[in-house]
Design a protein around this motif. Sequence first.
Motif, short mmCIF file in Angstrom:
data_model
loop_
_atom_site.label_atom_id
_atom_site.label_comp_id
_atom_site.label_asym_id
_atom_site.label_seq_id
_atom_site.Cartn_x
_atom_site.Cartn_y
_atom_site.Cartn_z
N ARG A 116 7.76 5.30 -31.14
CA ARG A 116 8.59 4.12 -30.89
C ARG A 116 7.78 3.13 -30.06
NH1 ARG A 116 14.82 3.93 -28.63
NH2 ARG A 116 14.84 1.75 -28.00
N THR A 117 7.76 1.92 -30.53
CA THR A 117 6.93 0.90 -29.88
C THR A 117 7.46 0.55 -28.50
OG1 THR A 117 5.89 -1.26 -30.19
CG2 THR A 117 8.19 -1.08 -30.81
N SER A 118 6.54 0.18 -27.61
CA SER A 118 6.85 -0.31 -26.25
C SER A 118 7.53 0.72 -25.37
CB SER A 118 7.72 -1.58 -26.32
OG SER A 118 7.05 -2.59 -27.01
N THR A 119 7.48 2.00 -25.76
CA THR A 119 8.09 3.06 -24.97
C THR A 119 7.01 4.01 -24.45
OG1 THR A 119 10.09 2.99 -26.32
CG2 THR A 119 9.75 4.95 -24.99
N SER A 120 7.16 4.42 -23.21
CA SER A 120 6.24 5.41 -22.64
C SER A 120 7.02 6.68 -22.31
CB SER A 120 5.58 4.88 -21.37
OG SER A 120 4.79 3.74 -21.65
N LEU A 121 6.48 7.82 -22.72
CA LEU A 121 7.09 9.11 -22.44
C LEU A 121 6.34 9.75 -21.27
CD1 LEU A 121 8.90 11.59 -23.15
CD2 LEU A 121 7.07 12.31 -24.70
N TYR A 122 7.08 10.14 -20.24
CA TYR A 122 6.50 10.82 -19.08
C TYR A 122 7.05 12.24 -19.04
CZ TYR A 122 4.97 6.25 -17.33
OH TYR A 122 4.37 5.02 -17.18
N GLU A 123 6.19 13.24 -19.18
CA GLU A 123 6.62 14.64 -19.18
C GLU A 123 6.13 15.33 -17.90
OE1 GLU A 123 6.35 16.36 -23.48
OE2 GLU A 123 4.67 14.98 -23.22
N LYS A 124 7.01 16.07 -17.25
CA LYS A 124 6.61 16.80 -16.04
C LYS A 124 5.55 17.84 -16.40
CE LYS A 124 10.52 16.39 -12.87
NZ LYS A 124 11.61 17.09 -12.16
N LYS A 125 4.43 17.78 -15.70
CA LYS A 125 3.30 18.66 -16.01
C LYS A 125 3.67 20.14 -15.83
CE LYS A 125 -0.22 15.25 -14.71
NZ LYS A 125 -1.30 14.92 -13.73
N GLU A 126 4.55 20.42 -14.88
CA GLU A 126 4.87 21.83 -14.61
C GLU A 126 5.55 22.48 -15.82
OE1 GLU A 126 8.16 22.79 -11.96
OE2 GLU A 126 8.60 20.64 -11.79
N TYR A 127 6.21 21.66 -16.65
CA TYR A 127 6.87 22.22 -17.83
C TYR A 127 5.96 22.25 -19.06
CZ TYR A 127 11.18 21.98 -15.15
OH TYR A 127 12.14 22.15 -14.18
N LEU A 144 4.07 9.82 -9.66
CA LEU A 144 3.72 9.74 -11.07
C LEU A 144 2.65 10.73 -11.47
CD1 LEU A 144 3.84 5.89 -11.66
CD2 LEU A 144 5.54 7.60 -12.28
N ASP A 145 1.89 11.24 -10.50
CA ASP A 145 0.87 12.24 -10.81
C ASP A 145 1.50 13.55 -11.27
OD1 ASP A 145 -1.95 12.94 -10.86
OD2 ASP A 145 -1.45 14.36 -9.27
N GLU A 146 2.80 13.70 -11.04
CA GLU A 146 3.49 14.91 -11.49
C GLU A 146 3.76 14.87 -12.99
OE1 GLU A 146 7.09 15.14 -9.31
OE2 GLU A 146 6.13 15.15 -7.33
N TYR A 147 3.50 13.72 -13.63
CA TYR A 147 3.88 13.53 -15.03
C TYR A 147 2.65 13.25 -15.92
CZ TYR A 147 8.68 13.03 -13.34
OH TYR A 147 9.90 13.26 -12.77
N ALA A 148 2.74 13.70 -17.16
CA ALA A 148 1.75 13.36 -18.19
C ALA A 148 2.35 12.24 -19.03
CB ALA A 148 1.45 14.57 -19.07
N LEU A 159 0.83 -1.20 0.00
CA LEU A 159 0.00 0.00 0.00
C LEU A 159 0.86 1.25 0.00
CD1 LEU A 159 -2.77 -1.06 2.55
CD2 LEU A 159 -3.01 -0.82 0.07
N PHE A 160 1.98 1.20 0.75
CA PHE A 160 2.89 2.34 0.79
C PHE A 160 3.47 2.62 -0.60
CE2 PHE A 160 7.30 3.85 1.23
CZ PHE A 160 7.06 5.08 1.82
N VAL A 161 3.88 1.55 -1.30
CA VAL A 161 4.45 1.70 -2.64
C VAL A 161 3.41 2.30 -3.58
CG1 VAL A 161 5.33 0.47 -4.64
CG2 VAL A 161 6.17 -0.10 -2.37
N LEU A 162 2.16 1.80 -3.49
CA LEU A 162 1.10 2.33 -4.35
C LEU A 162 0.88 3.81 -4.11
CD1 LEU A 162 -1.61 -0.50 -4.29
CD2 LEU A 162 0.00 0.05 -6.13
N LEU A 163 0.90 4.20 -2.82
CA LEU A 163 0.68 5.60 -2.46
C LEU A 163 1.80 6.48 -2.99
CD1 LEU A 163 -0.96 7.72 -0.92
CD2 LEU A 163 0.36 7.15 1.12
N VAL A 164 3.05 6.03 -2.79
CA VAL A 164 4.20 6.79 -3.29
C VAL A 164 4.14 6.89 -4.81
CG1 VAL A 164 6.70 6.81 -3.50
CG2 VAL A 164 5.65 6.25 -1.31
#
Length: 816
Positions: free
Chosen positions: A117-128, A51-55, A41-46
Motif C-alpha cells: 500500500r502506497t504511502s504507508t509504513s509498517l512498524y513491527e516490534k522486533k521482539e516479536y 522507534l529502535d524497538e521496531y523494524a 534534542l529531547f524529542v530526538l532522543l526519545v
Amino acid sequence: MLVVCKSSFSLEPLGLSIASQRKCRQTGPVIFSVILSICYLFVLLVSAVVLDEYAKTEGAWILSLVKREYSVGTVLECAIKCNIETAFTCRSFMYIEKDQECLTIPANGKIESVLRRTSTSLYEKKEYLMECVNGIGMDYRGTKSKTNSGKTCQRWASKYPHKPNMTPSTHPKADLESNFCRNPDGDSKGPWCYTTDPDIRWETCNVQNCSEECMHCSGKNYRGKISTTENGYTCQHWNAQKPHNHGYIPSALLEKYLEENYCRNPDGDPRPWCFTTSPSKRWDFCSIPRCTSEPPRVVEELTCATGDGSAYRGTIGVTASGKACQVWATQTPQQHNRTPDNYPCKGLELNYCRNPDHEKMPWCFTTDPETRWEYCKVPSCGDVPGPAPPPAEEDCYVGDGTDYRGMVTETISGKRCQSWSSMTPHSHNKTPQVFPKADLRRNLCRNPDGDRAPWCYTTDPSVRWEFCSVKRCPTIYPERLTAVIADCKVGNGGTYRGPTSMTMLGVTCQSWSAQSPHQHASFTPESHPDKGMESNNCRNPDNDVNGPWCYTTDRNQKWDYCQIPDCAGLTCGQPVTKPRRCFGRIVGGCVSKPHSWPWQISLRTNTGVHFCGGTLIAPQWVLTAVHCLESSKRPSAYMVVLGTHTEGANEPSKQERKLEKLILGPGETDIALLKLESPAIINDKVLPACLPEKDYVVPPGTECYVTGWGETQGTGGEGLLKETGFPVIENKVCNRPAYLNNRIKDHEMCAGNIEGGADSCQGDSGGPLVCHAQNTFVLQGVTSWGLGCANAMKPGVYVRVSKFTDWINSQIKMNS
C-alpha cells in the motif's frame, strides 16, 4: 518566567503545543531558543529509543480485522500508542504520515500476510520477530510451534487433547496466543508447549539461543558477528574497497545483510566468508559451527517446481537434453563441491535434479565427461504463462500500465526489483502462476493488480514495493496546455519549484500554510522552509518516490499526487529511442532498435571495413580496446563511423570521422582512447554514454548490455546492430576453477549467463558493456576477451572502465 516543555508530541514537529510555545516565548527570544533546542534534542532522543524497538518497512500494510485507529501528529506518538495498547497485545502499527493516521494491530508479518500500500509504513516490534531466546526464553515471542521431537503444539486456549493449567486468561502477559512455543512458568529448559499428541502432555521446543554463534545449512541466513576467518585473517568491511575491490556493495545488495565486517554468504558458497584486510589474501572462509536447533523447513515440491525450483525434491534424474545426472555424492566424471556435506538442507539425494546454489532452475552434473552440467526439465507448478509478448516499442506505459511489457527493472528511487517468482526478501502472492497473463518474467516492472502504474517488490528488506522508474507514454496535448507541459521535474521532483497547483485528478491544491479544509502539522512552510511551500504549488517536501503532491481543497480527499512530467534532454546515457533491452544473445540473434544505442561506434580501416567496436564518451573521444589497434599505431590507418544501425552504414544519419590521435592505456591493459579529428554532432542518433564513478564495482546480478556488429555464427541478423543482456558475475565467482580459474584481474570484470548462449564475439571487441541505473546507461566495461563465444561457464571478460576514469579524464584534459 521559565517554562518546562512538558506538552505532548502531537501538534508540532518539536513536540510543543501552540500554548506551550506561547508560554515559552515569555522567557524572551534567546531563552526560548535555548529551551526549544533542548526540547528538540529531547524529542530526538526519545524518538530514537522508542522507534529502535521496531523494524520499519515502507509500502507495507497488514489487513487485520482487529485494530485500533488513532489520529496522531508523528510516528513517535503512534509507537507510544502501540506500546500502551490495552485492547490487545500490539505487535505492530501502521502509520500514514500524510494522513496522520495510526493503526495499532495485534498481528505482524509472521502471523498475517503483508500487503502493499502506497504511502504507508509498517512498524513491527522486533521482539516479536526474533526466532531465538535470551536466557530461558521467558521473553520469547517467535512463531516456532513444534517441539523437540517434531510434535505440533496445541493452542494455548484449547482444552483438547490436554486441559492446560496455563492459558491466555491465567497468564495474560505471557502472550499465550495461537500455538506458539512460550515459557510462561520460567521453565529452566526454555520455551515449551502442550502437544497435540494425546499421549504426551507437553514438550520443550528447540529454539536457538540469541547469543549462540552458529549457522543453519550453508549459512545463507547467518546474521552473527564473527569477523575473523578460519585462518585468522580479520575481515574487511563490506562497504570498503581497500585492500580489495569487490562488487558486494551493502547499499546495492540490501537483502544480503552485508553489515560491518561480519562473515556472510551472499553468493551461495558452502559457508560464510569475507574479504580480508590482508593485501595478499583476497578472501577466506569463516569458521562458524552448525546450529543444534532445527533448521528452517522447506515445503517440499515433489512433482513440479515453483520459482527457481529451490524447493523441488522430486525424482527427475536426467537433463533437458536427456543426459543422465551424476550422483551428487560422487566425484566422477565431474569433480565439484556441490556435495551433500557442503550443501546440507538442499536435498542432494542420489542423482536427482536440484538447485542448491540459486540458479534459475533445477540442474545437475552429468555423467557425460564432455558436458559438465545442464539444466533439467522440471514441470512448473500451476498455470504456466504462454509465450512472452514482444517488448513494447517504447519503454513507457499507457493508462495504468497494465499492458506494459518493457524491460525496466528499477524503482523510482533506484532500488533493484525482486524477481516475481522469488519469495525473498518479501513473501507475496503476485507470482507468474497466480497472474499467468501479467507477463511476470524475471524482475521486470509490471502492474498485475491494476494499480495506477507499473511497480515491483524491491530487494531492499525495509521497502516492500515501489512504483517503477518507467515513464508514461507522451500524450498529444491541446495547444492551451503547452505552458503546463513545459513545467517539469527531475527525478522524484524534490527540487521542483514550478507553478502547477492542481492534482492529477484536477482538484485545486490547498495552501501549505492553511489548516483548512485539512489540518496538518508535518508539512508547513515553517517546518520545511527550504522546500518552496510559500503558496499552494505542488511540492515534494518528504521526497516521496512517486513525485510532487499537495493537500487538496476537496474535504473528502486529504492529499493527492500531481501530474508533473519529467524533464528530458540530450544527456549522456539517455537515448531518445529507448532500447529493446533484449535478453537474447548476439550469438543467436537479437536485432536492436535503430539508434537505440547511440554511443555505439564502428571502428574501421581507412578503406571503410568494420573490424571492431567502440563507445563515444565525449563529442571528440571514443573508448575502445588496445588489441583492436594491433595492426597499426598510426591514426591515419583508421576511421570511426557514428550514427548508423547497419554495418553497411548507408543511412543519412551517418557521421564519419578520421582520427587525430591514439592513446594506449597504462601498462598492458586492454583499453585505448581515440581522439576524433573533429567533434561528433550530438543528436538523437549520436550521443555519448556516461562514465562510471572512480573505482565503482558493479554489484553481481546487475543487468548489463553489450552491442555490436560482430560474428553471429550464422544465426541471423548479420549486418545489423545486435544486442544482448546478461548479469554481472563477481570476480570472486568468475575466478573459480570451473569458470575462468583465476584469470580475471582487478581491472577486469565478468558478465554473462553461466549456462552460455549469450555473449559478445569476434567483431564486438572494443565495444560497450553498459549497465542501467537511474534511467541512465553507464559505460562499465570495454569488450576485451573470452574463451570462445557463449560457452557455458565461460562468461565474457571486459575491461573495468571505473578503474580508468582518472586516466581517461587526465588524457582528455591533456590532449584537448
